[in-house]
Write an enzyme that holds these catalytic residues in place. Structure first.
Site, PDB file in Angstrom:
ATOM      1  N   ASP A 166     -28.132  61.857 -26.946  1.00  0.00           N
ATOM      2  CA  ASP A 166     -28.640  63.152 -27.396  1.00  0.00           C
ATOM      3  C   ASP A 166     -29.719  63.004 -28.463  1.00  0.00           C
ATOM      4  O   ASP A 166     -30.541  63.906 -28.638  1.00  0.00           O
ATOM      5  CB  ASP A 166     -27.485  63.992 -27.951  1.00  0.00           C
ATOM      6  CG  ASP A 166     -26.356  64.105 -26.944  1.00  0.00           C
ATOM      7  OD1 ASP A 166     -26.556  64.768 -25.915  1.00  0.00           O
ATOM      8  OD2 ASP A 166     -25.297  63.496 -27.174  1.00  0.00           O
ATOM      9  N   TYR A 199     -24.159  66.702 -12.092  1.00  0.00           N
ATOM     10  CA  TYR A 199     -24.328  66.767 -13.543  1.00  0.00           C
ATOM     11  C   TYR A 199     -24.658  68.200 -13.939  1.00  0.00           C
ATOM     12  O   TYR A 199     -24.073  69.134 -13.406  1.00  0.00           O
ATOM     13  CB  TYR A 199     -25.378  65.744 -13.997  1.00  0.00           C
ATOM     14  CG  TYR A 199     -25.239  65.388 -15.463  1.00  0.00           C
ATOM     15  CD1 TYR A 199     -24.056  64.837 -15.945  1.00  0.00           C
ATOM     16  CD2 TYR A 199     -26.262  65.622 -16.362  1.00  0.00           C
ATOM     17  CE1 TYR A 199     -23.895  64.529 -17.288  1.00  0.00           C
ATOM     18  CE2 TYR A 199     -26.109  65.321 -17.707  1.00  0.00           C
ATOM     19  CZ  TYR A 199     -24.928  64.772 -18.161  1.00  0.00           C
ATOM     20  OH  TYR A 199     -24.764  64.470 -19.492  1.00  0.00           O
ATOM     21  N   GLU A 240     -22.112  60.066 -26.366  1.00  0.00           N
ATOM     22  CA  GLU A 240     -22.528  61.237 -25.590  1.00  0.00           C
ATOM     23  C   GLU A 240     -21.896  62.507 -26.153  1.00  0.00           C
ATOM     24  O   GLU A 240     -20.664  62.600 -26.300  1.00  0.00           O
ATOM     25  CB  GLU A 240     -22.112  61.068 -24.124  1.00  0.00           C
ATOM     26  CG  GLU A 240     -22.459  62.232 -23.225  1.00  0.00           C
ATOM     27  CD  GLU A 240     -23.933  62.299 -22.864  1.00  0.00           C
ATOM     28  OE1 GLU A 240     -24.390  63.368 -22.445  1.00  0.00           O
ATOM     29  OE2 GLU A 240     -24.626  61.280 -22.993  1.00  0.00           O
ATOM     30  N   ASP A 241     -22.724  63.486 -26.480  1.00  0.00           N
ATOM     31  CA  ASP A 241     -22.275  64.820 -26.899  1.00  0.00           C
ATOM     32  C   ASP A 241     -21.316  64.799 -28.082  1.00  0.00           C
ATOM     33  O   ASP A 241     -20.298  65.502 -28.096  1.00  0.00           O
ATOM     34  CB  ASP A 241     -21.660  65.566 -25.711  1.00  0.00           C
ATOM     35  CG  ASP A 241     -22.730  66.111 -24.768  1.00  0.00           C
ATOM     36  OD1 ASP A 241     -23.921  65.956 -25.093  1.00  0.00           O
ATOM     37  OD2 ASP A 241     -22.376  66.682 -23.731  1.00  0.00           O
ATOM     38  N   LYS A 246     -22.230  61.464 -16.359  1.00  0.00           N
ATOM     39  CA  LYS A 246     -23.389  60.699 -16.816  1.00  0.00           C
ATOM     40  C   LYS A 246     -23.415  59.315 -16.161  1.00  0.00           C
ATOM     41  O   LYS A 246     -24.478  58.838 -15.735  1.00  0.00           O
ATOM     42  CB  LYS A 246     -23.354  60.585 -18.343  1.00  0.00           C
ATOM     43  CG  LYS A 246     -24.563  59.891 -18.967  1.00  0.00           C
ATOM     44  CD  LYS A 246     -25.885  60.559 -18.572  1.00  0.00           C
ATOM     45  CE  LYS A 246     -26.093  61.913 -19.195  1.00  0.00           C
ATOM     46  NZ  LYS A 246     -26.437  61.925 -20.611  1.00  0.00           N
TER      47      LYS A 246
END
Length: 303
Positions: A254, A88, A229-230, A158
């Site tokens: 996040d 990661y 995610e992101d 992830k």
């Protein structure tokens, strides 16, 4: 029965015993020696150590993950302090940046605006049951900005963490990318870029795609965890609020994940120094102030 050697979830490679090789019809398709898992781990670890850059170390692990999941996770878990940063952050950022150049094998699913109205049917192309999904549109990958379809690497990384740390079965997780273009001129002009070579779609179009995906997942796998995610902070809060209260277990890592982790670290720190009644009283005071550096989705989530 030779296909077992190409099934990443069942392949044991040189660890197949003589009896297993005979039973699966793979005798003489492997070198003579029967290795233990520890011997396999040591060989992979030596290969990793010999690589001069962290991205090359990642590539060794990625190859192993695509051919022998048991060996991949066994290696990572045995050397987790060293290899977590390869699987990661920060190395996954390098892999996302170079995604179109180092791509060798797909993992997960990819949806674009061209799939509108067909997502539920397309999900049936994924044959395994699913317990956890991580989805990204690549708009804000780590601190690297808009990487377009390159953000897919973050979803894979992830979910690898969730298998290592939380016990999710690697056969029951699904990384998903939403390809809605990219703001990056250099990516759109790159002949090797694997995503749609268009500017990032407007929010309204992206929301239609996200909404359809969430409802399609809820229909097919109603018990799974669905993680954003992101996503860039100009859309992350809107997408989360639109779906977090409607049945499917939806969250944004996040925003909520960073907040949970920060609270846990804060409480652990207090515990380590001894949380006296006076300290607790001070922390609970109405005039207590905290300062956060950064006001993106992550910073606000922590706050």
């Amino acid at each position: 029965m030779m296909p077992i050697l190409f099934d990443k979830f069942r392949n044991k490679a040189t660890a197949f015993t003589r009896e297993e090789r005979e039973a699966h019809g793979i005798s003489n398709l492997l070198p003579w020696k029967v290795e233990t898992l520890d011997e396999q781990i040591d060989r992979v670890y030596r290969m990793i150590q010999q690589q001069p850059t962290r991205l090359q170390k990642w590539l060794v692990l990625y190859h192993v993950q695509n051919t022998n999941e048991t060996l991949f996770y066994a290696t990572v878990l045995k050397h987790i302090d060293e290899l977590l940063g390869i699987v990661y952050t920060p190395t996954v950022g390098d892999a996302c940046t170079d995604y179109s150049r180092i791509f060798t094998r797909p993992r997960g699913m990819y949806f674009s605006l061209r799939d509108k109205g067909m997502i539920r049917r397309r999900l049936d192309n994924w044959k395994n049951p699913v317990d956890a999904i991580v989805v990204s549109d690549g708009t804000r990958i780590l601190g690297l900005g808009d990487l377009g379809v390159g953000g897919h690497g973050i979803t894979v990384g992830k979910l690898s963490l969730y298998t290592c740390a939380a016990g999710f079965h690697p056969e029951r997780v699904l990384p998903i990318s939403l390809d809605t273009g990219t703001r990056r001129d250099d990516l759109r002009e790159d002949s090797r870029y694997l995503g749609i070579k268009e500017g990032r779609a407007a929010f309204a179009e992206r929301k239609v795609l996200v909404d359809e995906l969430v409802w399609a997942v809820q229909d097919k796998w109603p018990e799974c965890v669905f993680q954003f995610e992101d996503f860039s902070n100009d859309t992350a809060f809107d997408f989360l609020e639109a779906h977090r209260y409607h049945g499917l277990a939806v969250f944004n890592d996040d925003i909520q994940g960073t907040g949970c982790i920060t609270a846990a670290v804060f409480l652990a720190a207090l515990k380590s120094i001894g949380l006296t009644s006076e300290t607790k009283k001070t922390l609970m005071a109405k005039d207590q102030r905290f300062v956060f550096l950064g006001a993106g989705a992550g910073g606000v989530g922590v706050a």
